[in-house]
Design a protein around this motif. Structure first.
Motif, PDB file in Angstrom:
ATOM      1  N   LEU A  33      86.737  77.649   5.089  1.00  0.00           N
ATOM      2  CA  LEU A  33      87.721  76.766   5.725  1.00  0.00           C
ATOM      3  C   LEU A  33      88.990  77.529   6.100  1.00  0.00           C
ATOM      4  O   LEU A  33      89.635  77.205   7.103  1.00  0.00           O
ATOM      5  N   THR A  34      89.344  78.539   5.322  1.00  0.00           N
ATOM      6  CA  THR A  34      90.494  79.382   5.680  1.00  0.00           C
ATOM      7  C   THR A  34      90.234  80.095   7.002  1.00  0.00           C
ATOM      8  O   THR A  34      91.113  80.152   7.874  1.00  0.00           O
ATOM      9  N   ILE A  35      89.031  80.632   7.158  1.00  0.00           N
ATOM     10  CA  ILE A  35      88.672  81.288   8.419  1.00  0.00           C
ATOM     11  C   ILE A  35      88.678  80.292   9.567  1.00  0.00           C
ATOM     12  O   ILE A  35      89.181  80.582  10.671  1.00  0.00           O
ATOM     13  N   LEU A  36      88.134  79.101   9.341  1.00  0.00           N
ATOM     14  CA  LEU A  36      88.100  78.090  10.393  1.00  0.00           C
ATOM     15  C   LEU A  36      89.507  77.628  10.771  1.00  0.00           C
ATOM     16  O   LEU A  36      89.770  77.310  11.938  1.00  0.00           O
ATOM     17  N   ALA A  37      90.419  77.579   9.799  1.00  0.00           N
ATOM     18  CA  ALA A  37      91.812  77.241  10.120  1.00  0.00           C
ATOM     19  C   ALA A  37      92.431  78.323  11.004  1.00  0.00           C
ATOM     20  O   ALA A  37      93.187  78.018  11.943  1.00  0.00           O
ATOM     21  N   PHE A  38      92.127  79.576  10.721  1.00  0.00           N
ATOM     22  CA  PHE A  38      92.596  80.686  11.564  1.00  0.00           C
ATOM     23  C   PHE A  38      92.042  80.545  12.982  1.00  0.00           C
ATOM     24  O   PHE A  38      92.770  80.713  13.974  1.00  0.00           O
TER      25      PHE A  38
END
Length: 403
Positions: A159-164
């Protein structure tokens, strides 16, 4: 014709750089590497991996699936993951459904990671920096291994990557894309307590974007709004820390949680805060009353966290870390100082620094769990450094010689 798993963002108007074979097939090679690593991890762990913390997540998810019951204390801070578990349990998929769901989200995150770096690359046709950074992401086992664990880490990192991805995608587009970014930040924040690092990084990225606007008026108004919201932040932080025993952890002198061979012994009696203080005040009191002891603990935790190396790791693992991750750290520092879109660089650096600060204030973990959300950010910044180096090299090569 089906699209490649890692499709370029723009259609080439002329021949992109790099070997023609790799240029054509690199998407499938990255997808194959990702599949291979997932299969190896699942085979090594013989399927879903149950560890100490798994039980409470599974019990909580089961209660949500069966009774729609939400706990109100410590486990409320992890509510996003039990909701994810409850979804798969409701479908009757069991542990395999949970793990394969994590694998699927990880795959989506890897594809989004590639496409995001393509958007940030100075040369829009140069696929090589995004491919190299994505190869690091999907090929480094420590990043992918938690897809098989019944823990929050895999979903949190994905989810951190998807937020980026959502942040960079919203740079030029419809306002609805900012809503998607906000929803992903919120989802990341409820997966585990330190999920607020993504919200903090998003806030820093927003300030960086406002800083670039002419006049700086919007930037100053944003700072004023943050000052007015400080009481709310104080309340939220105290709520988050209410069920954590940080001061008691400091008394044990732990650097790694539950690992007694590495502890710090105080050289003088410690001054303890009153028990009736708010959690943040208790922490501040302990820091102010025992500055040298606290600073020593914090620096050791932070140094161990970013060093990545533990004494009980195998020599092959240590050599891989030194030979691969440390150069990535150096490249990430170069990428942070580069010319890619400033809010994207600030977001990535914010996740790294805030996660490191949390470890310094709390405790390091036995394995790489706490470093997991940091590594994709390091690989992304390293990819941006490679992209600028390749762009500069191409520019020098195409410049006419000076007579």
């Amino acid at each position: 014709m089906l699209p490649l798993p890692f499709t370029p963002v723009t259609a080439p108007a002329d021949a992109p750089p790099g070997p023609a074979g790799l240029r054509r097939w690199h998407g499938w090679l990255l997808a194959g590497l990702w599949v291979l690593v997932q299969l190896l991890v699942l085979a090594q762990h013989h399927g879903p991996k149950y560890v100490n913390d798994s039980g409470r997540y599974l019990a909580y998810g089961t209660r949500i699936a069966q009774e729609w019951y939400f706990e109100h204390d410590h486990n409320l801070r992890y509510v996003g993951y039990p909701l994810f578990i409850a979804f798969w349990l409701k479908l009757g998929a069991g542990w395999w459904g949970i793990v394969l769901g994590q694998v699927a989200v990880s795959g989506l995150a890897a594809r989004a990671f590639y496409r995001t770096l393509r958007r940030l690359t100075p040369h829009p046709l140069d696929w090589r920096p995004a491919a190299l950074a994505t190869a690091a992401l999907v090929g480094w086992r420590d990043v992918q291994q938690f897809n098989a664990y019944l823990l929050t880490e895999s979903l949190f990192a994905s989810l951190t990557i998807l937020a980026f991805w959502a942040l960079v995608r919203a740079r030029r587009g419809r306002p609805g894309r900012w809503v998607v970014f906000g929803l992903l930040v919120l989802l990341t924040g409820i997966v585990r307590p330190n999920g607020f690092v993504v919200a903090g990084a998003a806030g820093l990225a927003g300030l960086a974007g406002l800083w670039q606007l002419p006049g700086r008026g919007a930037f100053r108004r944003a700072l004023l709004a943050l000052a007015l919201l400080a009481p709310l932040g104080w309340w939220v932080l105290n709520k988050l820390l209410l069920t954590f025993t940080l001061v008691e952890t400091y008394l044990r002198g732990e650097i790694i949680y539950g690992y007694t061979p590495w502890v710090v012994e105080p050289t003088e009696p410690l001054q303890l805060p009153p028990t009736n203080l708010a959690p943040v005040l208790r922490l501040g009191y302990f820091m102010a009353a025992n500055p040298s002891y606290f600073l020593k603990l914090a620096l050791l935790k932070g140094g161990l966290f970013f060093s990545y190396i533990k004494s009980y790791y195998s020599w092959s693992h240590i050599l891989l870390i030194v030979g691969f991750i440390y150069p990535c750290y150096w490249l990430a520092f170069r990428g942070l100082r580069g010319r890619a879109w400033l809010p994207a660089r600030v977001f990535l650096a914010g996740v790294v620094l805030l996660q490191g600060l949390i470890v310094m204030m709390t405790v390091e973990d036995w394995d790489v769990r706490f470093l997991l959300p940091v590594l994709p950010c390091v690989f992304a910044l390293a990819g941006l450094a490679v992209a600028e180096w390749l762009a500069a090299r191409s520019k020098r090569a195409s410049s006419p010689p000076i007579e």
